[in-house]
Design an enzyme around this catalytic site. Sequence first.
Site, mmCIF file in Angstrom:
data_model
loop_
_atom_site.group_PDB
_atom_site.id
_atom_site.type_symbol
_atom_site.label_atom_id
_atom_site.label_comp_id
_atom_site.label_asym_id
_atom_site.label_seq_id
_atom_site.Cartn_x
_atom_site.Cartn_y
_atom_site.Cartn_z
ATOM 1 C CB SER A 133 -1.124 -0.090 1.310
ATOM 2 O OG SER A 133 -1.640 1.630 1.225
ATOM 3 C CE LYS A 174 -3.181 -2.355 -0.448
ATOM 4 N NZ LYS A 174 -3.822 -2.463 -1.739
ATOM 5 C CG HIS A 213 -5.068 -1.092 3.631
ATOM 6 N ND1 HIS A 213 -5.197 -0.712 2.651
ATOM 7 C CD2 HIS A 213 -4.141 -0.128 4.553
ATOM 8 C CE1 HIS A 213 -4.531 0.504 2.223
ATOM 9 N NE2 HIS A 213 -4.335 0.964 3.857
ATOM 10 C CG ASN A 214 -6.604 -1.494 -0.475
ATOM 11 O OD1 ASN A 214 -6.807 -1.263 -0.134
ATOM 12 N ND2 ASN A 214 -7.119 -1.750 -1.868
ATOM 13 C CD GLU A 246 -7.480 3.038 -0.421
ATOM 14 O OE1 GLU A 246 -6.220 2.081 -0.034
ATOM 15 O OE2 GLU A 246 -7.519 2.804 -1.747
HETATM 16 C C1 6PG Z 1 -2.825 1.202 -1.737
HETATM 17 C C2 6PG Z 1 -4.019 1.438 -2.429
HETATM 18 C C3 6PG Z 1 -4.102 0.698 -3.818
HETATM 19 C C4 6PG Z 1 -5.337 1.415 -4.541
HETATM 20 C C5 6PG Z 1 -5.975 0.944 -4.643
HETATM 21 C C6 6PG Z 1 -7.465 1.665 -5.266
HETATM 22 O O1 6PG Z 1 -3.554 0.451 -0.556
HETATM 23 O O2 6PG Z 1 -1.653 1.768 -1.998
HETATM 24 O O3 6PG Z 1 -5.137 0.772 -2.380
HETATM 25 O O4 6PG Z 1 -3.597 -0.101 -3.988
HETATM 26 O O5 6PG Z 1 -5.028 2.788 -5.240
HETATM 27 O O6 6PG Z 1 -6.457 -0.695 -5.088
HETATM 28 O O7 6PG Z 1 -8.539 0.951 -5.376
HETATM 29 P P1 6PG Z 1 -10.055 1.205 -5.894
HETATM 30 O O8 6PG Z 1 -9.029 1.802 -7.778
HETATM 31 O O9 6PG Z 1 -10.842 -0.084 -5.872
HETATM 32 O O10 6PG Z 1 -10.457 2.441 -5.356
#
Ligand code: 6PG
Length: 472
Positions: A128, A182, A185-186, A189
């Site tokens: 990430s 991860k 985590h997303n 996010e």
């Molecule tokens: C990270 C982000 C990265 C990416 C996402 C965006 O941790 O660096 O999460 O992995 O920006 O996958 O995901 P979306 O396109 O689904 O918003």
Amino acid sequence: MKQASMGLIGLAVMGANLARNLARNKIHTLVYNRTASKTEAFLQQFGNEYLTGSTDLADFCARLTKPRRILLMVKAGEPVDQMIAQLLPHLSPEDIVIDGGNSFYQDTRRRTKELEARGIHFVGMGISGGEEGALHGPSLMPGGSDASYEALEPILQAIAAKAEGGPCVAHIGPDGAGHYVKMVHNGIEYADMQLIADVYSIMKNVLRMDHQEMKALWEEWGRGRLSSYLVDITAKIMDRRDEKTGRPLLECVLDEAGQKGTGKWTGMSALDLGVPVPTIAEAVFARCLSSCRPMRLKASRILGTEAVPEPFSLDRKKQVLEDLENALYASKICAYAQGFALMAAAAEEYHWTLHFPDIAKIWRNGCIIRAAFLNTLSDIYSRNPGLENLILDDHFSRLLKEARPGWGRTVSLAQAAGTAVPGLASALEYFDMCRTEYTSANLIQAQRDFFGAHTYRRRDEDGVFHTEWEKA
Ligand code: 6PG
């Protein structure tokens, strides 16, 4: 020719930046890309004694020290399987293949088994931090065997972000554990972003704040307990003007949010495991709804919105903003509570030992959700690694109780104005349901028993009961 200690395949922006990060840390890295011209152009710009390349896969594998360490930075899905298939004839037992993409954890579990059968270690590693993180220090979430982690640890520690001096990397667990963490985590996010977007909606539609006012407020909040990367970039976004029109650039951006699947997978896994993650799921659905633009445009014409409230007095606005900050912080606690509860259930399901103090620690820097909040979380889990739900922690439960009145006022205010705040509202609902001793599920049980003889249990007696509900 000197053998390289790390191989990296895939020179799209994340792969290219990771290769440069590795080389900057004096880890001799050999790169390969499917399109040879890309490798050549990359080496012309960045090549040096620590960064070399190959345009032939057999040659690439022959030039790596054994056991080989090969980091795949290719698109998640089919391309990972294809690249593994192409590599296999050139690999030997004990080699380590690392998948650094946002791969689906079930694919990682399958690939681990397939490669294990050939004596090869497979490491599904969450990375990430976006492009900048890849170059200057990402947060790394490697899964896989203990032996593979041991072989990778010094390299990963060198390239990872640092928090209070410690590297933001930890061995997450076997097979799919790294990619699972991860994925969550997303999911968090997505929730974090939706909560911020909800607050922006209230600032814009209810308080009618202009971009400079919003920027100042995000900056102010960013210096307090909400200090985080996502709040920082939000302040910067507020400040940006469109070069063509001179208007705030944000107002020129189409309101259809994209997604690549990790938030959806978090929701799917939560449904599979029966773990409530409403705020994360709402964030995914909010993106889906944003993308139903033609329908929304029709509905906005037919159904309209509530009247915009009268401008607020300064005192009232001050109170609303204080409530808003509380609502955002409290909702954030709930989103993390959901994500961590999901990881706990997955750990049980897949027989992983997920170490929450480590996970909170490695999210303190480098990753997209990095925030002062993660320091608090890391302290909480270090004190109490087995905490059942974050909302039960003393510190958080006190904060949540204090925030509840203003949080409720915030959601009511938005709803009265017809401003959708799916993140804030779902977090509030989660909190209220969690703290309800006797919910309305008794009625659900009665209804199920009424129409389908599904039976129910009683509060005052053990056993399973059925009632002929319509009998006198
Ligand atoms: C990270 C982000 C990265 C990416 C996402 C965006 O941790 O660096 O999460 O992995 O920006 O996958 O995901 P979306 O396109 O689904 O918003």
